[in-house]
Scaffold this active site. Structure first.
Site, PDB file in Angstrom:
ATOM      1  CG  ASP A 120     -16.769  27.864  -7.401  1.00 41.45           C
ATOM      2  OD1 ASP A 120     -16.306  26.843  -6.828  1.00 41.45           O
ATOM      3  OD2 ASP A 120     -17.985  28.070  -7.553  1.00 41.45           O
TER       4      ASP A 120
ATOM      5  NE  ARG B  59     -18.303  30.520  -3.515  1.00 43.33           N
ATOM      6  CZ  ARG B  59     -18.926  31.301  -2.626  1.00 43.33           C
ATOM      7  NH1 ARG B  59     -20.197  31.108  -2.325  1.00 43.33           N
ATOM      8  NH2 ARG B  59     -18.287  32.289  -2.057  1.00 43.33           N
TER       9      ARG B  59
ATOM     10  CD  GLU C 209     -18.498  21.795  -7.727  1.00 41.93           C
ATOM     11  OE1 GLU C 209     -17.770  22.149  -8.669  1.00 41.93           O
ATOM     12  OE2 GLU C 209     -18.701  22.518  -6.722  1.00 41.93           O
TER      13      GLU C 209
ATOM     14  CB  SER D 185     -22.542  31.211   4.589  1.00 42.45           C
ATOM     15  OG  SER D 185     -22.386  30.206   3.593  1.00 42.45           O
TER      16      SER D 185
ATOM     17  CD  GLU E  85     -20.214  27.401   4.694  1.00 37.63           C
ATOM     18  OE1 GLU E  85     -21.008  28.214   5.203  1.00 37.63           O
ATOM     19  OE2 GLU E  85     -20.130  27.199   3.472  1.00 37.63           O
TER      20      GLU E  85
ATOM     21  CG  HIS F  61      16.821 -14.674  -5.035  1.00 36.55           C
ATOM     22  ND1 HIS F  61      16.003 -14.647  -6.151  1.00 36.55           N
ATOM     23  CD2 HIS F  61      17.786 -15.599  -5.293  1.00 36.55           C
ATOM     24  CE1 HIS F  61      16.442 -15.535  -7.031  1.00 36.55           C
ATOM     25  NE2 HIS F  61      17.511 -16.119  -6.536  1.00 36.55           N
ATOM     26  CG  ASN F  62      19.122 -13.645  -8.417  1.00 35.16           C
ATOM     27  OD1 ASN F  62      20.116 -14.086  -7.832  1.00 35.16           O
ATOM     28  ND2 ASN F  62      18.516 -14.318  -9.363  1.00 35.16           N
TER      29      ASN F  62
ATOM     30  CD  GLU G   6      21.889 -14.565  -5.061  1.00 32.28           C
ATOM     31  OE1 GLU G   6      22.342 -15.567  -5.622  1.00 32.28           O
ATOM     32  OE2 GLU G   6      20.678 -14.379  -4.853  1.00 32.28           O
TER      33      GLU G   6
ATOM     34  CG  ASP H 216      23.957 -14.281  -9.371  1.00 33.03           C
ATOM     35  OD1 ASP H 216      24.255 -14.617  -8.228  1.00 33.03           O
ATOM     36  OD2 ASP H 216      22.872 -14.576  -9.911  1.00 33.03           O
TER      37      ASP H 216
ATOM     38  CG  HIS I  10      19.536 -14.681 -13.246  1.00 30.76           C
ATOM     39  ND1 HIS I  10      18.214 -15.000 -13.255  1.00 30.76           N
ATOM     40  CD2 HIS I  10      20.146 -15.665 -12.543  1.00 30.76           C
ATOM     41  CE1 HIS I  10      18.029 -16.129 -12.586  1.00 30.76           C
ATOM     42  NE2 HIS I  10      19.177 -16.542 -12.142  1.00 30.76           N
TER      43      HIS I  10
ATOM     44  CG  ASP J 220     -19.535  -4.576  -2.305  1.00 31.21           C
ATOM     45  OD1 ASP J 220     -20.067  -3.502  -2.015  1.00 31.21           O
ATOM     46  OD2 ASP J 220     -19.735  -5.168  -3.386  1.00 31.21           O
TER      47      ASP J 220
ATOM     48  CE1 TYR K  61     -18.084 -12.673  -1.515  1.00 37.90           C
ATOM     49  CE2 TYR K  61     -19.831 -11.195  -2.269  1.00 37.90           C
ATOM     50  CZ  TYR K  61     -19.341 -12.479  -2.054  1.00 37.90           C
ATOM     51  OH  TYR K  61     -20.122 -13.551  -2.392  1.00 37.90           O
TER      52      TYR K  61
END
Length: 717
Positions: A134, A136, A141, A168, A177, A279-280, A309, A311, A324, A613, A667
């Site tokens: 809406d 607001r 919320e 308001s 706001e 690499h590759n 690279e 191959d 590979h 944390d 943490y």
């Protein structure tokens, strides 16, 4: 785009489904859904898109080129390691609307100022939290939003801010706001402290950017650039708002803007530079069953990689393929790889690209390889020596060669169309202690080489390594030795100074051990410490190795070449990474970092109501005596604006080689900490004083507005 369009999303020749795409009213997010999936939909942000490719510019779209014309096809390329989105519009006009529209939107995002970006970010949160749409937000919320934003705030305080912002007095917050509420929420007490301390004593030069004589001039420039108030400008003063703008700008960043662009001498021999190397390159995933793709080359080259690279193996219908060998990885055509390199080699950097070719092909298919290299690359392929010109815009082939450069120049080379060279392929280089040792030894056979392919090699002839003494006497400047990481590690531990000396004269390539089947990376720092130039990493795998690589090569215009410290290029200096204090001109530094605060750290734990944390770890990567890590304490339940004021001190003995990595973790006392964000840069590119560090995700992409605020001091010991 705002009205919405039905397009086909293509994943393969057989997976082609219709989706409804629509640009949201904020012109920042694109929303799409399938016709069947009820209300389920996906969105992505314009800021996640790096580029738009027109036509059949991806493998997926090339595979359906016979079915859909190029003018209806386009590809959205995302930042980081996220897969592309391949689309086919109903008409060429519709495709053009989306291609031009997306490019314009991407340009707008890139040109946004700090405040616009922040406004955008706040707006995104507002839309996420406005559950009943809406326009607001009620207090419930807002409370849910605080949790989503990593803020653990007591209800009383949150309600007080809510009431203050509700001008308001409607019991809800509307757009403006909510912005006011956000500003009160993010009031930077730490910056206010700094501002007050320095505005009372106008004489302090804290940021150490200029000499005394230029301080006032520099202050005037900053006021002119960042001060929003004309009245303050007239008084030659900076208000707190102007100070906030300056501290959040590129100039308030920890990375020195003068080192972002090209600033190094680019006219030295190739072996004087560290070279960003992959690499590759064709692999997008692991080394055993992963998907091979031309996209791997495009992504690496667009990240500034300068050594890729390839191959090569015999393929069907006389066409060499790239994959590979002896694994279940998928196969792509050699000529498609060469085309991708031709198209993307010089988009982000004009400096030379090395194609490191591992050749397992028959003489017949080697001739085809030489034809493709010559015809597709044209003038870009370096086919003869330069005589004083530079290598800009050139593609160099690194591979085996018959005889030496001298013979091919004097025309005295072998006349035969093929010759035998010893074959030391990567498979034979799986570490010495391997159980397959004996069977692999037998594979070190002779290999027939075609003259045409041999002639494509000029300055990068692959040769076998015996020992440094042999190399010192016999090796030529154009010869390149390749080491697996474990062989390189053995050499650097046994004879580090010899290794540095070797690299003052020639190129060395290092690549990951054959046992890293998961495409993990080794730490490139120990290889740079002995001056190895081509330190090849799996670009598709995020983590510490690629963070260091991205950090080192983020300077000097991101061109993929960084000049090694002078003492590593001068033959007579004899630098030993194990004893940096023996270097003539040795000057250790003290690096002091005060970790002050964090801002809007991303939420890592998806669990409802879980809040970060955070702790900060600062790591020094450099010569062995400089390797070190220190951490701040962890702050409980605050990822929004944690404050530490913890000071960490390091002694750095070889500052020219040191990299500094800032890691933020969540943490956890019962299990491994979760990764939150990181930022890595060379010590030589750090600005002193009060600085912001804009954090990057695991993937190396930016996660605005997440940052750390620190104070940096570098002094001589």
């Amino acid at each position: 785009m705002l009205v919405g369009t039905v397009m086909r999303k293509i994943k393969s020749r057989t997976w082609k489904k219709q989706r409804y795409f629509k640009l949201q009213d904020d012109c920042m997010n694109i929303w799409y859904k399938s016709k069947k999936a009820g209300n389920a939909h996906s969105t992505f942000s314009v800021s996640d898109v790096e580029a738009v490719r027109e036509g059949h510019q991806s493998e997926v779209l090339l595979s359906i080129a016979d079915e859909f014309p190029a003018d209806r096809c386009f590809t959205l390329v995302f930042r980081g390691r996220r897969g592309n989105l391949d689309l086919v519009a109903e008409s060429a006009e519709e495709a053009q609307s989306w291609i031009r529209g997306m490019r314009k939107l991407i340009e707008n995002v890139e040109n946004m100022g700090e405040m616009e970006r922040l406004g955008q970010w706040i707006g995104d949160w507002f839309r996420k939290a406005d559950k009943d749409h809406d326009g607001r937000m009620n207090f419930k919320e807002v409370r849910d939003l605080l949790k989503m934003m990593n803020v653990d705030m007591n209800e009383h305080h949150a309600h007080r801010l809510f009431t203050m912002a509700d001008k308001s007095q409607s019991g809800t917050l509307e757009d403006d706001e909510f912005v006011l509420f956000y500003k009160m929420l993010t009031q930077r007490e730490d910056l206010l402290r700094v501002f007050q301390e320095f505005s009372t004593d106008g004489q302090k030069e804290e940021q150490l950017e200029t000499g005394d004589s230029q301080q006032q001039q520099r202050a005037r420039e900053l006021i002119e650039k960042y001060e929003p108030s004309d009245a303050a400008k007239q008084l030659n003063a900076m208000s707190f708002d102007g100070f906030l703008m300056y501290m959040g700008s590129a100039e308030g960043n920890i990375f020195d803007p003068k080192r972002r662009g090209m600033y190094q001498d680019m006219c030295q021999p190739l072996n004087h530079y560290f070279i960003s190397s992959s690499h590759n390159t064709y692999l997008m995933e692991d080394q055993l069953r992963g998907h091979s793709s031309v996209e791997g080359y495009i992504r690496a080259l667009n990240r500034g990689c300068r050594c890729v690279e390839v191959d090569c193996w015999d393929g069907a219908n006389g066409e060499p393929i790239v994959y590979h060998g002896h694994t279940f990885t998928s196969k792509i055509l050699f000529k498609d790889v060469v085309s991708a390199v031709a198209n993307y080699a010089f988009k982000v950097s004009p400096y030379p690209v090395i194609m490191s070719i591992e050749n397992h092909c028959s003489v017949e298919q080697q001739r085809v390889m030489a034809q493709h290299l010559t015809h597709i690359l044209g003038d870009k392929l370096l086919k003869s020596t330069l005589y004083g010109k530079d290598l800009k815009g050139k593609i160099l082939v690194k591979a085996k060669k018959m005889g030496g450069l001298e013979e091919s120049l004097s025309g005295l080379g072998e006349d035969s169309l093929t010759a035998e060279v010893s074959d030391e392929e990567e498979a034979a280089d799986i570490d010495e202690d391997s159980i397959h040792r004996d069977s692999l030894r037998r594979r070190k056979s002779k290999q027939r080489l075609s003259k045409e392919l041999s002639d494509c090699v000029v300055y990068c002839k692959s040769v076998h390594f015996r020992n440094f003494r042999h190399a010192r006497i016999h090796s030529k400047f154009y010869e390149v030795i390749s080491f697996t990481e474990s062989k390189a590690r053995k050499q650097l531990k046994e004879s580090g100074a010899e290794f540095v000396y070797h690299n003052t004269r020639q190129l060395t390539r290092v690549y990951p051990s054959g046992f890293r089947t998961d495409s993990s990376n080794y730490n490139p720092q120990e290889m740079w410490n002995v001056g190895c130039q081509i330190v090849a990493l799996n670009f598709q795998t995020a983590g510490e190795g690629m963070d260091l690589n991205d950090g080192l090569f983020s300077q000097n215009g991101g061109c993929g070449y960084v000049l090694k410290p002078g003492f590593m290029n001068e033959v007579e200096r004899r630098f030993d990474p194990d004893n940096p204090q023996k270097l003539n001109g040795y000057q250790p530094l003290i690096l002091t970092i005060q970790v002050i605060s964090g801002q809007q750290l991303p939420k890592v734990n998806i669990k409802e109501g879980s809040i970060v944390d955070p702790l900060v770890r600062v790591e020094i990567h450099g010569v062995p005596v400089d390797q070190s890590k220190q951490e701040t304490r962890w702050i409980e339940n605050n990822g929004f604006n944690p404050v530490w004021y913890d000071t960490l001190r390091f002694t750095v003995h070889a500052p020219e080689l040191a990299m500094v990595r800032f890691v933020v973790e969540d943490y956890d006392k019962t299990s491994k900490n979760d990764f939150v964000g990181q930022y890595t840069l060379p010590l030589s590119c750090m600005q002193q004083g009060y600085r912001h560090i804009h954090l990057l995700s695991k993937d190396g992409t930016s996660i605005p507005p997440s940052s750390l605020f620190v104070h940096v001091r570098i002094t001589e010991l």
